[in-house]
Design a protein around this motif. Structure first.
Motif, PDB file in Angstrom:
ATOM      1  N   ASP A   1       0.399 -10.598  -6.882  1.00  0.00           N
ATOM      2  CA  ASP A   1       0.284  -9.196  -6.467  1.00  0.00           C
ATOM      3  C   ASP A   1      -0.473  -9.096  -5.152  1.00  0.00           C
ATOM      4  O   ASP A   1      -0.112  -8.305  -4.276  1.00  0.00           O
ATOM      5  N   GLY A   2      -1.535  -9.890  -5.015  1.00  0.00           N
ATOM      6  CA  GLY A   2      -2.330  -9.897  -3.787  1.00  0.00           C
ATOM      7  C   GLY A   2      -1.546 -10.346  -2.573  1.00  0.00           C
ATOM      8  O   GLY A   2      -1.869  -9.982  -1.440  1.00  0.00           O
ATOM      9  N   GLU A   3      -0.506 -11.131  -2.814  1.00  0.00           N
ATOM     10  CA  GLU A   3       0.371 -11.573  -1.726  1.00  0.00           C
ATOM     11  C   GLU A   3       1.477 -10.553  -1.450  1.00  0.00           C
ATOM     12  O   GLU A   3       2.347 -10.789  -0.617  1.00  0.00           O
ATOM     13  N   GLY A   4       1.434  -9.424  -2.159  1.00  0.00           N
ATOM     14  CA  GLY A   4       2.390  -8.345  -1.930  1.00  0.00           C
ATOM     15  C   GLY A   4       3.764  -8.569  -2.538  1.00  0.00           C
ATOM     16  O   GLY A   4       4.738  -7.957  -2.111  1.00  0.00           O
ATOM     17  N   MET A   5       3.838  -9.434  -3.544  1.00  0.00           N
ATOM     18  CA  MET A   5       5.139  -9.734  -4.149  1.00  0.00           C
ATOM     19  C   MET A   5       5.561  -8.648  -5.132  1.00  0.00           C
ATOM     20  O   MET A   5       4.768  -8.214  -5.959  1.00  0.00           O
ATOM     21  N   ASP A   6       6.840  -8.245  -5.025  1.00  0.00           N
ATOM     22  CA  ASP A   6       7.416  -7.373  -6.044  1.00  0.00           C
ATOM     23  C   ASP A   6       8.030  -8.259  -7.127  1.00  0.00           C
ATOM     24  O   ASP A   6       7.922  -9.483  -7.072  1.00  0.00           O
ATOM     25  N   MET A   7       8.672  -7.668  -8.123  1.00  0.00           N
ATOM     26  CA  MET A   7       9.205  -8.440  -9.248  1.00  0.00           C
ATOM     27  C   MET A   7      10.227  -9.482  -8.783  1.00  0.00           C
ATOM     28  O   MET A   7      10.199 -10.630  -9.232  1.00  0.00           O
ATOM     29  N   ASP A   8      11.115  -9.104  -7.880  1.00  0.00           N
ATOM     30  CA  ASP A   8      12.124 -10.058  -7.409  1.00  0.00           C
ATOM     31  C   ASP A   8      11.473 -11.250  -6.702  1.00  0.00           C
ATOM     32  O   ASP A   8      11.887 -12.392  -6.897  1.00  0.00           O
TER      33      ASP A   8
END
Length: 96
Positions: free
Chosen positions: A50-57
């Protein structure tokens, strides 16, 4: 390229154990267990993604790459998944 089948073995709140099956070359034998891998998705793992800005995909893509590398290390060659990746993805979705 080696053909591999993934079988979710044990699902926990913080990790998933996956059996890696292969097919002996030149035979019609059933799949045999080649190795096992563990995918960690504890809260710290998810928090980092999440901290790396990742969404579910993006998270699912991250785990697919991780699966590929873990299996490649264990079987010492490139491989392609013939079955089981969808089941693993669905479990990951529930926990991510």
């Amino acid at each position: 390229m080696k053909e591999i089948k993934l079988i979710p073995a044990m699902e926990y709140d913080h990790k998933l154990d996956v059996d890696v099956m292969d097919f002996p070359e030149g035979t019609d034998a059933k799949a045999r267990k080649r190795c096992g891998i563990t995918l960690d998705y504890g809260w710290r793992d998810i928090e980092r993604l999440d901290g790396e800005g990742m969404d579910m995909d993006a998270k699912l893509e991250y785990y697919e790459k991780k699966i590929y590398e873990l299996v490649k290390i264990n079987i010492a060659q490139d491989w392609v998944c013939t079955e089981g990746m969808d089941e693993v993805r669905e479990i990951l979705k529930r926990h991510l």
